[in-house]
Enzyme design. Structure first.
Site, PDB file in Angstrom:
ATOM      1  N   LYS A   1      -3.687   1.664   1.536  1.00  0.00           N
ATOM      2  CA  LYS A   1      -2.850   0.627   0.575  1.00  0.00           C
ATOM      3  C   LYS A   1      -3.738  -0.551   0.417  1.00  0.00           C
ATOM      4  O   LYS A   1      -3.583  -1.128  -0.781  1.00  0.00           O
ATOM      5  CB  LYS A   1      -1.600   0.276   1.267  1.00  0.00           C
ATOM      6  CG  LYS A   1      -0.862   1.538   1.633  1.00  0.00           C
ATOM      7  CD  LYS A   1      -0.201   1.915   0.112  1.00  0.00           C
ATOM      8  CE  LYS A   1       1.042   2.868   0.237  1.00  0.00           C
ATOM      9  NZ  LYS A   1       1.675   3.100  -1.122  1.00  0.00           N
TER      10      LYS A   1
ATOM     11  N   SER B   1       1.349  -0.668  -3.783  1.00  0.00           N
ATOM     12  CA  SER B   1       0.840  -0.730  -2.520  1.00  0.00           C
ATOM     13  C   SER B   1       1.883  -0.676  -1.457  1.00  0.00           C
ATOM     14  O   SER B   1       2.831  -0.116  -1.355  1.00  0.00           O
ATOM     15  CB  SER B   1      -0.159  -1.920  -2.393  1.00  0.00           C
ATOM     16  OG  SER B   1      -0.836  -1.949  -1.265  1.00  0.00           O
TER      17      SER B   1
ATOM     18  N   TYR C   1      -2.131   4.152   7.669  1.00  0.00           N
ATOM     19  CA  TYR C   1      -1.381   4.083   6.718  1.00  0.00           C
ATOM     20  C   TYR C   1      -1.907   2.709   5.881  1.00  0.00           C
ATOM     21  O   TYR C   1      -2.016   2.876   4.397  1.00  0.00           O
ATOM     22  CB  TYR C   1       0.235   3.695   6.847  1.00  0.00           C
ATOM     23  CG  TYR C   1       0.931   3.487   5.639  1.00  0.00           C
ATOM     24  CD1 TYR C   1       1.450   4.168   4.673  1.00  0.00           C
ATOM     25  CD2 TYR C   1       1.205   2.147   5.409  1.00  0.00           C
ATOM     26  CE1 TYR C   1       2.306   4.066   3.659  1.00  0.00           C
ATOM     27  CE2 TYR C   1       2.211   1.861   4.339  1.00  0.00           C
ATOM     28  CZ  TYR C   1       2.721   2.716   3.468  1.00  0.00           C
ATOM     29  OH  TYR C   1       3.488   2.420   2.621  1.00  0.00           O
TER      30      TYR C   1
END
Length: 151
Positions: free
Chosen positions: A79, A61, A75
């Site tokens: 993750k 991650s 983004y």
């Protein structure tokens, strides 16, 4: 790219979800049958020699997958999604199939991606991050391997 929510085109959100989340899901789907077989082999060997019987899945991650940060609205969500995926998958495969699942959250790592990100990073993000020195890819990889060996 690192940019504000309003400046990020929708297709960038979709791309990052496809690459960072679904790309991981696809890799795990392809590898899991082999990892289950490896765990069976290790379990048989453990009876003879001792040692671990677990095969390992390590999802990569990011620290941006633990804490939301200005400029990372596209983004961070995929993750973060890796954590939920790992938790659910771990429940399905650890005890039954002896496949361990973990997530690592590396800090800024000196890669071409970080160099590109720094070119588009908003001033507010730069101020929040400060002058951190990125880790080398080798040191991040070594840390991941050490974690795998601990189960």
């Amino acid at each position: 790219e690192c940019m504000t929510f309003e400046d990020t085109p929708l297709d960038q959100f979709e791309k990052l979800m496809r690459v960072n989340y679904l790309g991981t899901v696809n890799c795990v789907r392809a590898a899991l049958p082999y990892l289950k077989e490896e765990a069976k082999r290790r379990e048989q060997a453990k009876k003879r020699t001792g040692g671990s019987c677990y095969a390992n899945i390590v999802l990569v991650s990011s620290q941006a997958g633990q804490v939301g940060l200005y400029g990372y609205t596209a983004y961070s969500p995929p993750k973060f999604a890796l954590t939920g995926f790992a938790q659910a998958l771990r429940m399905e495969v650890k005890d039954i199939h002896k496949v361990a699942v973990s997530v690592c959250y590396p800090p800024d790592t000196d890669t071409p991606q970080l160099q590109h990100e720094n070119e588009t990073k908003p001033a507010i993000t730069k101020a929040l991050v400060g002058t951190t020195v990125p880790f080398t890819p080798e040191s991040v990889a070594a840390c991941i391997v050490r974690g795998m060996r601990r189960e």
